[in-house]
Design an enzyme around this catalytic site. Structure first.
Site, PDB file in Angstrom:
ATOM      1  N   GLU A  50      18.167  92.336  69.035  1.00  0.00           N
ATOM      2  CA  GLU A  50      19.630  92.247  68.958  1.00  0.00           C
ATOM      3  C   GLU A  50      20.207  93.645  69.104  1.00  0.00           C
ATOM      4  O   GLU A  50      19.608  94.628  68.662  1.00  0.00           O
ATOM      5  CB  GLU A  50      20.060  91.649  67.609  1.00  0.00           C
ATOM      6  CG  GLU A  50      21.573  91.687  67.431  1.00  0.00           C
ATOM      7  CD  GLU A  50      22.108  90.812  66.313  1.00  0.00           C
ATOM      8  OE1 GLU A  50      21.341  90.447  65.415  1.00  0.00           O
ATOM      9  OE2 GLU A  50      23.318  90.505  66.352  1.00  0.00           O
ATOM     10  N   CYS A 247      23.822  87.562  65.419  1.00  0.00           N
ATOM     11  CA  CYS A 247      25.272  87.354  65.318  1.00  0.00           C
ATOM     12  C   CYS A 247      26.016  87.821  66.553  1.00  0.00           C
ATOM     13  O   CYS A 247      27.153  87.401  66.789  1.00  0.00           O
ATOM     14  CB  CYS A 247      25.821  88.071  64.100  1.00  0.00           C
ATOM     15  SG  CYS A 247      25.266  87.361  62.563  1.00  0.00           S
ATOM     16  N   ASN A 378      23.568  80.571  66.993  1.00  0.00           N
ATOM     17  CA  ASN A 378      22.707  81.422  66.161  1.00  0.00           C
ATOM     18  C   ASN A 378      22.727  80.888  64.739  1.00  0.00           C
ATOM     19  O   ASN A 378      22.137  79.860  64.480  1.00  0.00           O
ATOM     20  CB  ASN A 378      23.167  82.884  66.234  1.00  0.00           C
ATOM     21  CG  ASN A 378      22.376  83.780  65.291  1.00  0.00           C
ATOM     22  OD1 ASN A 378      21.152  83.693  65.267  1.00  0.00           O
ATOM     23  ND2 ASN A 378      23.037  84.617  64.527  1.00  0.00           N
ATOM     24  N   GLU A 379      23.448  81.548  63.835  1.00  0.00           N
ATOM     25  CA  GLU A 379      23.474  81.021  62.466  1.00  0.00           C
ATOM     26  C   GLU A 379      24.706  80.148  62.303  1.00  0.00           C
ATOM     27  O   GLU A 379      25.612  80.471  61.541  1.00  0.00           O
ATOM     28  CB  GLU A 379      23.475  82.177  61.473  1.00  0.00           C
ATOM     29  CG  GLU A 379      22.103  82.761  61.264  1.00  0.00           C
ATOM     30  CD  GLU A 379      22.072  83.875  60.235  1.00  0.00           C
ATOM     31  OE1 GLU A 379      23.148  84.411  59.894  1.00  0.00           O
ATOM     32  OE2 GLU A 379      20.970  84.213  59.782  1.00  0.00           O
TER      33      GLU A 379
HETATM   34  O1  AHR Z   1      19.215  90.312  61.805  1.00  0.00           O
HETATM   35  C1  AHR Z   1      20.505  90.678  61.406  1.00  0.00           C
HETATM   36  C2  AHR Z   1      21.436  89.502  61.349  1.00  0.00           C
HETATM   37  O2  AHR Z   1      21.007  88.627  60.351  1.00  0.00           O
HETATM   38  C3  AHR Z   1      21.487  88.633  62.565  1.00  0.00           C
HETATM   39  O3  AHR Z   1      22.367  89.103  63.510  1.00  0.00           O
HETATM   40  C4  AHR Z   1      21.952  87.322  62.039  1.00  0.00           C
HETATM   41  O4  AHR Z   1      21.515  86.239  62.792  1.00  0.00           O
HETATM   42  C5  AHR Z   1      21.458  87.312  60.611  1.00  0.00           C
HETATM   43  O5  AHR Z   1      22.450  87.005  59.728  1.00  0.00           O
END
Ligand code: AHR
Length: 660
Positions: A50, A247, A378-379
């Site tokens: 990321e 994220c 994602n989340e």
């Molecule tokens: O890994 C850091 C963050 O943690 C990521 O962006 C997210 O998916 C999670 O909350």
């Protein structure tokens, strides 16, 4: 001398006997090498990338100039203008919105008197790492309004001394944009270098995309990625690479989401956006954090191919980060999001007769990338997510029935949100459910049996983000040390034993810049020149490079070792190399000796290899000063009559390989 030698022999014999006695007091651990119980997917151990902690811009993307196209919110952020005599308007920020929507701004430099001095200095991303003797490649988009200016290009060290220079005389016609390029060598090393352009003569020139790359990029690709960081990834032999997050996929709002189509093609047309981690944490502000997308989706696919990892792109599901705006696209307007997903499959796999396959071919990759899976969201959580997911599912599965979809189980590995998503997604027949665990080391030690009772049929698990938190989630005090490494290794024996259920796993986040991070802990730390793997990196690497092909049982008294006496054991065989591979974690502060009885092969080699990551101190860490403070050490282990006596040192993770 003779006395000393015999004393040493007596000591060794005594140690051996006491280890033997200790081993015999416990039942042996029976490893049934001949009875594979499940396949280990080639994707089992992968990496999560990321653009967080300056992972891409200022990280693996090797560009040294920050704000090269003047598109940051503050157009001259990262730049300092210096003049001996103040000339108002000597450097102007202009906009050609109508001609280049992706990159509208540029600067106009006007110098009226030869004797005046005028320069622009770029500070880099927390300085620039400059290496003595290395070639640096400079390029700029240049338009001479009134020809006559020469550009003196200089690398500076932190004290302002020149450590590399050349002169560029723009050769383009008046009033025409032209890409000018020139290379030169650095004469010294600087950890926090800068880059200065001084203007000689008189004239007016427009400049944009002021760029400087080191020549030692990965595979020496011009405008490429940082080879030391990528080598650390390649060394892990990852089964997959998940990108671009995290994220960052969701964005703080939908406008700020990651849109892969905007990351292709000429870099000077890629539309920069603010990085969502720029403003996320008030305690770790990063006002100069943007996404230039110099590293875009084509480059991610190329990276995956280079390191032999399956690509796993994660796309926005029509929802922005639910911790931020939680903005959702109305269901009636979701089509373009779904189309992005369909087009991505075509981009990766289609031939030159398809619209998006043709784009890939035009970018220089005629062969398909063989994309097999993709994450949607994602989340994300809640019924609003499930509603959107169903639309993606229908469209993608209708066109590509065998294409695998990865779906989110939210932010936590338990609780109402998790249960709701897990049930709904299993009902939908999701291929892989992405579970995240950012938890204390005790949680990891206590959850090695988490998947023992998961259903063997139906959806599989992708442990898509996990990391033991030495303090607590998003605490700035989190550190990777022996305690976190051992707890993750213990947990990972549970993932491996349950490879029938868990098909993929990746630690998160991957990279952090020493001075520009937002989130800790992280697997690999970098500064402008160095990079090193943390204790937890070596755990990941040992699992991944000892993946094997099939799970075999390793049982004491008929039971898997999931923390009894602080011992965690899992075992696989590798059908390709004919190796039996046993992983042993001793999470206690006491040495333990255990007998392993090997079964299932007529013969085992009389000696195996034992690779151990160990420290007597749970707070031991690696660092820039001591990058290998805790690192795997190889030794040999005897196999006698299908039996091994394994002494596990305190706080250790060992991998044993024996030829069958
Ligand atoms: O890994 C850091 C963050 O943690 C990521 O962006 C997210 O998916 C999670 O909350």
């Amino acid at each position: 001398m003779i006395i000393k030698k015999s004393a040493a022999i007596t000591f060794i014999v005594c140690c051996f006997l006491s280890a033997n006695v200790q081993a015999q007091s416990k039942s042996p651990i029976l490893v049934s090498a001949g009875k594979p119980i499940a396949e280990v997917q080639p994707t089992m151990w992968g990496i999560f990338f990321e653009d967080i902690n300056f992972g891409a811009d200022g990280g693996i993307y090797a560009e040294l100039i920050k704000n090269r196209s003047f598109e940051f919110s503050m157009a001259l952020m990262g730049w300092t203008v210096a003049q001996n005599k103040f000339n108002e308007g000597a450097v102007l920020v202009l906009n050609r919105q109508d001609l280049n929507t992706g990159n509208p701004r540029f600067i106009r430099v006007t110098k009226k008197n030869t004797e005046d001095s005028l320069s622009l200095t770029n500070e880099g991303f927390r300085g620039m790492g400059i290496k003595k003797g290395l070639r640096y490649d400079f390029s700029v988009l240049c338009r001479q309004q009134t020809p006559g200016l020469q550009l003196h290009l200089e690398l500076l060290n932190a004290s302002g001394d020149v450590i590399g220079k050349t002169v560029l005389s723009p050769s383009g016609k008046a009033n025409e944009w032209k890409k000018e390029a020139i290379s030169f060598n650095a004469t010294d090393t600087a950890w926090k270098g800068k880059f200065r352009i001084s203007f000689e003569g008189t004239g007016i020139v427009d400049l944009d995309m002021i760029s400087l790359f080191p020549s030692d990029t990965w595979k020496h690709r011009p405008g490429g990625i940082r080879s030391d960081m990528i080598q650390l990834l390649a060394d892990m032999k990852p089964g997959f690479i998940r990108f671009p997050g995290g994220c960052i996929v969701e964005g703080r709002d939908l406008a700020n989401r990651y849109q892969w189509k905007k990351t292709l093609g000429p870099v000077d047309e890629r539309h920069l956006i603010i990085n969502r981690w720029n403003t996320e944490f008030a305690h770790r502000p990063a006002p100069d954090y943007f996404q230039t997308f110099g590293l875009g989706f084509y480059e991610y696919f190329q990276l995956a191919e280079d390191i032999g990892a399956e690509p796993l792109p994660i796309l926005n599901c029509g929802m922005a980060c639910q911790f931020n705006t939680a903005e959702s696209v109305p269901l009636t307007e979701i089509d373009s999001y779904v189309q992005d997903a369909l087009d991505l499959i075509e981009f990766a796999n289609g031939d030159a007769n398809t619209k998006w396959g043709k784009v890939r071919v035009s970018l220089g990759h005629p062969a398909p990338f063989n994309l097999k899976m993709m994450g949607i969201g994602n989340e994300n959580w809640g019924p609003q997510y499930i509603d959107r997911l169903k639309i993606f599912f229908k469209a993608i599965k209708e066109k590509y029935p065998n294409f695998k979809l990865v779906v989110s189980a939210g932010t936590d590995p338990d609780g109402e949100r998790f249960d709701y998503l897990n049930n709904e997604e299993r009902k939908m027949g999701a291929d892989l459910i992405d579970e995240h665990y950012y938890r204390r080391p005790e949680w990891f030690l206590g959850n090695a049996a988490r998947y023992d009772n998961y259903p063997r049929n139906g959806s599989k698990v992708f442990a898509g983000e996990y990391a033991a938190q030495s303090d607590h989630t998003v605490s700035i005090n989190n550190k990777n040390n022996m305690a976190t490494a051992i707890s993750e290794a213990a947990f990972m024996t549970g993932l491996e034993r349950n490879a029938a259920v868990v098909n993929m796993a990746s630690y998160a986040p991957l990279f952090a810049h020493e001075e520009a991070w937002q989130w800790t802990p992280d697997l690999i730390w970098v500064n402008n020149i160095q990079s090193y793997g943390t204790t937890d990196y070596y755990v990941q690497k040992l699992f991944s490079t000892n993946r094997g092909t099939n799970v075999v049982t390793a049982l004491r008294d008929g039971k898997a070792l999931t923390g009894q006496d602080s011992l965690y054991v899992s075992s696989v065989m590798d059908k390709n190399t004919n190796d039996l591979i046993i992983k042993v974690v001793n999470a206690s502060g006491k040495e333990q000796t255990n007998t392993f009885k090997l079964d299932g092969s007529k013969k085992f080699a009389s000696e195996g290899t034992l690779t151990t990551l160990q420290s007597n101190d749970l707070s031991s860490e690696n660092s820039f000063a001591k990058p290998f403070n805790v690192a795997p050490v190889d030794s040999k282990i005897a196999v006698n009559k299908k039996q091994m006596i394994v002494t596990s040192r305190p706080y250790s993770f060992s991998v044993i390989r024996v030829k069958m």
